[in-house]
Enzyme design. Structure first.
Site, PDB file in Angstrom:
ATOM      1  CB  ALA A 305      -0.926   0.007   1.221  1.00 41.62           C
ATOM      2  CD  GLU A 307       3.123   6.862   2.544  1.00 40.83           C
ATOM      3  OE1 GLU A 307       4.237   7.376   2.745  1.00 40.83           O
ATOM      4  OE2 GLU A 307       2.973   5.646   2.295  1.00 40.83           O
ATOM      5  CG  ASN A 308      -0.623   7.711  -3.362  1.00 39.12           C
ATOM      6  OD1 ASN A 308       0.519   7.915  -3.724  1.00 39.12           O
ATOM      7  ND2 ASN A 308      -1.226   6.536  -3.508  1.00 39.12           N
ATOM      8  CG  HIS A 340       1.430   1.661   8.013  1.00 43.96           C
ATOM      9  ND1 HIS A 340       2.515   1.302   8.769  1.00 43.96           N
ATOM     10  CD2 HIS A 340       1.944   2.293   6.924  1.00 43.96           C
ATOM     11  CE1 HIS A 340       3.627   1.712   8.181  1.00 43.96           C
ATOM     12  NE2 HIS A 340       3.300   2.311   7.048  1.00 43.96           N
ATOM     13  CD  GLU A 341       0.024   2.674   3.747  1.00 46.65           C
ATOM     14  OE1 GLU A 341       0.488   3.787   3.454  1.00 46.65           O
ATOM     15  OE2 GLU A 341       0.738   1.661   3.878  1.00 46.65           O
ATOM     16  CG  HIS A 344       2.281   6.933   6.030  1.00 46.02           C
ATOM     17  ND1 HIS A 344       3.509   7.318   6.481  1.00 46.02           N
ATOM     18  CD2 HIS A 344       2.396   5.610   5.715  1.00 46.02           C
ATOM     19  CE1 HIS A 344       4.335   6.281   6.455  1.00 46.02           C
ATOM     20  NE2 HIS A 344       3.690   5.232   5.999  1.00 46.02           N
ATOM     21  CD  GLU A 363       6.913   4.031   5.337  1.00 49.51           C
ATOM     22  OE1 GLU A 363       5.990   3.455   5.925  1.00 49.51           O
ATOM     23  OE2 GLU A 363       6.770   4.559   4.223  1.00 49.51           O
TER      24      GLU A 363
END
Length: 905
Positions: A305, A307-308, A340-341, A344, A363
């Protein structure tokens, strides 16, 4: 990169999404326009700074190419007649520059493919000031996940489809647009794209307008993005559908291929739980009007994945949940990835590291935050226990001389690509866990909130974070943090003596350094850390000390004691033998996280030669069948590791299998092979762990059960449906004969979804039979599995036949590397050999690296070589110890039985 609201499911073309928002809602925080600081590492001349990109792109998906125009607002700080920026795989046909309303001036274009730059030289020197730099160019649509890439799949009706997505981290936005493709060059973005009829497009921001074109396409323009780094820009398009819900002012969405959106419900629900928690924790509300999780078919060998900002991209296998086949572990992984994303969106997107040296700020923190929020939202999962697993992953790299500090100096594009590893992610998380534990949860959070507000829309280095937390009240934190992030390695805390007098246990501690491949050198000259040690006699009060060199600590009570109480510290602990025995006797009196940590520490100390392996095995043996479900779930991994030591020695593996079956089968019998109503939240994971491990080791009963269930598919296609489907199928694939392998190949081709198709094809590489493994390798070189699945087949073969897979990949090197993301190709061969314990493999990888990889590109391969050599040496030393331990167990069956009976009572 890398984890029940009321919803409405919509099948969307590009236009309806425009109704959601017409323009960007201004964020609550100002967006400073300061130029990048001079001290930040750069590969570009510091003469120009971009502030805004306007990009118009038209894809030609059928022919895997695109055409585009870009206009970039820049500020020149000094007079110059040449501007250099990043570009890769772009054919630039024109470049012009204009100041204000002045006439555009054409420049001469010179590209440097090796440096991934383009330099535009103008006839006259340009004075300092603001300009518009414009390009017309064409580019390549890749078939692996770099830049703008295509993913081909078959939809539910059996039709072939192609979707387009972007992947720009670390240095691949330059494959989409000429740009200052470094994290410190933040700018805003306007993106317009020509979208074919019947397709939907998604980007970081909602659609601002959609204008029908004469040819049936639509020109879709997205709202202006916030100020961000180039690697966070995103575009996705294809025959997609979207499902949404609201969280405060933010629209949350999941986007999938048509017919799959319902399988993203868990991801949408997770986002709705997680976002409000993060808004509060960070003290800065999510600043964009929408946040989508976008699922793409296929896979990458190196990430799940990305994280845009406002448009997280995730491969389907890490986001979609199918009740017919998704395991409990995979469901939890979906939640973790979303967490997680989403973390970010603040740590990485709102506040971004200034250069890739500090990638861990993205990260490591996102990993830590994901664990934290998952534990809060899903307490029954006992997620904090996974921090021990993460620590062990980090230490599996950090124990070798080829490791690197958390904060590492990155000089080249290739070094940036290789920075995504367990030191950056898992050691980063472990160090943050330790520092929060030192600071206190409230002080730590207050520091994070101040850091977010101060640096929003800007860039930072690691010391900015320490300064913020110290200012919030965590005095002394910077010293500890500096030791653990600026130097590599693992502290070893040794208990030199333990004495209990008048109800107080006095421990003498000393510090060394744990190593798997340089033990003698580290014993003689270890690095030094300020190590926060927390200890406890079981049942007594906790005590803390900062250890540097030597220290003493006094604990209330007498009896077994545990160092690194709560397992927040990043270090290993070497106990005297009598304390290990005492901990084994009172194992279940330890907190679950300490049980897990003590097991992991002692196992690695045995592997590393710091204590007899028998001591480590005794501790594993002492885990009773009545231990907590979470601890029993970890138990099979140790038995599988001992079994694997005897690869190629069938009689010894049979002895270990007999021991493992005797220890694990009663647990499996108790919980059953199928889900039971009302069973505990962790039982599904335990079942999966037991069956998978016993199946891999060749337990006759489990293999027979897998084959029985597989045979039932002949009359009932739904016979295997459920969360254990691919656990059973993996056992079948591992033990397949030719007819079984052929039938599984037919199943793969007939699979109803792209995700199940890729999973089944990957299983074909699991066969123990070398002839079938070779057939799987040859199949991977055809178009049958799909371009992003072929590499996974080869990786599957490598798990069982590493030499076969590496030799095959080397013999077909160009074709194999074409199956890998371009940013990860230099790591691919090394990873195929990573599980080997054969010196010949280490020599082969070294020869490959010497012939094919530059110094900055071989770091991953060098780590593999070091691990293979250490593993080979360790097995030579350990196998006699393990067999002697088994002999001892065999000579005392009554004692074992008596202890087991006593435990059951």
């Amino acid at each position: 990169m890398s984890f029940s609201p009321v919803c409405r499911a919509l099948s969307l073309s590009a236009a309806p999404l425009a109704l959601a928002f017409s323009s960007f809602v201004a964020p609550a925080l100002a967006q400073p326009q300061a130029a990048p600081v001079a001290e930040v590492t750069t590969q570009l001349p510091r003469v120009a700074v971009p502030s805004h990109y306007a990009i118009r792109m038209a894809p030609d998906a059928a022919n895997l190419k695109f055409s585009a125009e870009a206009q970039i607002d820049i500020a020149l700080s000094t007079a110059t007649n040449a501007i250099t920026l990043n570009a890769a795989d772009l054919a630039i046909s024109s470049a012009t520059i204009a100041m204000g309303k002045g006439k555009p001036v054409s420049g001469t274009i010179a590209t440097d493919a090796a440096a991934q730059t383009v330099t535009v030289t103008f006839p006259k020197s340009l004075k300092p000031g603001n300009y518009k730099l414009a390009f017309a160019y064409t580019g390549v649509i890749n078939t692996q996940a770099n830049g703008l890439f295509a993913l081909d799949y078959t939809d539910g009706a059996g039709a072939s489809k192609r979707a387009l997505f972007t992947q720009f981290e670390a240095p691949d936005a330059r494959r989409f647009v000429p740009s200052w493709d470094e994290p410190s060059y933040k700018a805003t973005f306007d993106l317009s794209v020509v979208v074919p009829k019947g397709q939907m497009a998604v980007s970081n921001m909602p659609i601002a307008s959609s204008v029908a074109q004469k040819d049936g396409t639509s020109l879709v323009t997205f709202g202006t993005s916030p100020k961000m780094s180039t690697y966070l820009l995103f575009l996705g398009m294809g025959e997609l559908e979207r499902m949404t819900t609201k969280s405060g002012p933010t629209e949350l969405g999941v986007i999938t291929g048509k017919g799959n959106v319902a399988k993203a419900q868990l991801a949408l629900d997770a986002a709705a739980q997680i976002l409000p928690y993060y808004n509060d924790y960070f003290g800065v509300p999510f600043p964009l009007p929408k946040l989508d999780n976008v699922a793409g078919p296929g896979q990458s060998q190196f990430f799940s994945a990305m994280e845009n900002w406002g448009a997280i991209f995730t491969f389907e296998r890490a986001l979609l949940v199918d009740p017919k086949s998704t395991s409990e572990a995979s469901k939890r992984r979906v939640y973790e990835i979303v967490a997680h994303e989403t973390a970010h969106q603040w740590f990485g997107n709102l506040v971004t590291m200034a250069w890739w040296d500090d990638l861990w700020l993205n990260e490591g923190f996102a990993s830590w935050m994901a664990t934290k929020v998952t534990d809060v939202m899903q307490p029954e999962w006992e997620t904090l226990l996974t921090r021990v697993d993460g620590r062990e992953q980090a230490m599996s790299l950090d124990a070798y001389v080829t490791t690197h500090p958390v904060v590492q100096h990155v000089k080249t594009v290739e070094e940036a690509n290789q920075a995504f590893d367990a030191i950056t992610y898992e050691k980063g998380e472990a160090v943050i866990t330790m520092l929060e534990n030192f600071a206190g949860a409230d002080t730590w959070r207050d520091g994070i909130r101040a850091y977010m507000k101060k640096h929003a829309y800007g860039n930072t280095v690691t010391t900015d974070l320490w300064s913020a937390v110290e200012a919030a009240g965590a005095k002394g934190l910077s010293t500890i943090a500096h030791d653990f992030t600026s130097q590599p390695g693992i502290p070893l805390v040794k208990v030199d003596s333990a004495q209990c007098v008048n109800g107080t246990t006095r421990l003498a501690l000393s510090q060394s350094e744990f190593s798997r491949d340089a033990k003698e050198a580290k014993d003689n000259s270890p690095l030094s850390w300020h190590v926060p040690v927390k200890a406890q006699v079981l049942g007594g009060a906790e005590q803390s000390v900062i250890l540097q060199g030597k220290a003493t600590i006094e604990l209330q009570g007498c009896g077994p004691y545990v160092i690194n109480k709560g397992q927040a510290g990043y270090y290993r602990t070497l106990y005297p033998a009598d304390n290990v025995s005492a901990l084994a006797s009172d194992f279940t009196k330890l907190a679950s996280i300490d049980q897990k940590g003590v097991l992991a520490d002692n196992w690695q100390l045995g592997l590393g030669g710091y204590q007899p392996m028998a001591r480590s095995l005794d501790l594993v043996d002492a885990v009773p069948a009545t231990a907590s479900t979470a601890i029993l779930t970890a138990l099979p991994d140790y038995l599988a590791a001992a079994h694997e030591m005897f690869e190629g020695d069938a009689p010894s593996q049979q002895r270990l299998l007999a021991y493992a079956s005797a220890k694990l089968t009663p647990i499996l019998t108790r919980i059953g092979m199928d889900v039971k109503e009302g069973e505990g939240a962790q039982t599904a994971l335990l079942r999966q762990s037991l069956i998978a491990t016993l199946g891999d080791m060749g337990d006759a009963a489990v293999v027979a059960e897998a084959q029985r269930r597989y045979a039932a598919l002949a009359t009932n296609p739904a016979a295997l449906d459920g969360p254990m489907k691919f656990v059973w199928l993996r056992i079948v694939a591992r033990n397949a004969d030719q007819p079984t392998w052929d039938n599984m190949r037919k199943m793969a081709n007939a699979a109803p979804t792209a995700l199940e198709k890729s999973q089944l094809f990957s299983l074909l590489g699991r066969a123990k039979d070398e002839k079938l493994a070779t057939q799987a390798l040859n199949l991977a070189m055809t178009n049958e599995p799909g371009k992003t699945t072929s590499a996974d087949i080869i990786s599957s073969v490598a798990d069982e036949h590493s030499a076969l897979a590496v030799d095959f990949a080397l013999a077909h090197l160009d074709d194999y590397l074409a199956l890998i993301d371009s940013s990860a190709r230099n790591r691919a061969i090394g990873r195929l050999g990573a599980g080997s314990a054969d010196i010949a493999m280490a020599d082969k990888l070294a020869a490959y690296a010497e012939a094919n990889l530059s110094a900055d590109a071989r770091k991953t391969t060098d780590r593999v070589i070091a691990a293979v050599r250490a593993r080979a040496a360790a097995r030579t030393r350990l196998k006699p110890e393990v067999l002697a331990w088994l002999d001892g167990k065999a000579s005392a069956p009554k004692a074992v039985s008596a202890r087991a009976n006593k435990t059951r009572k």
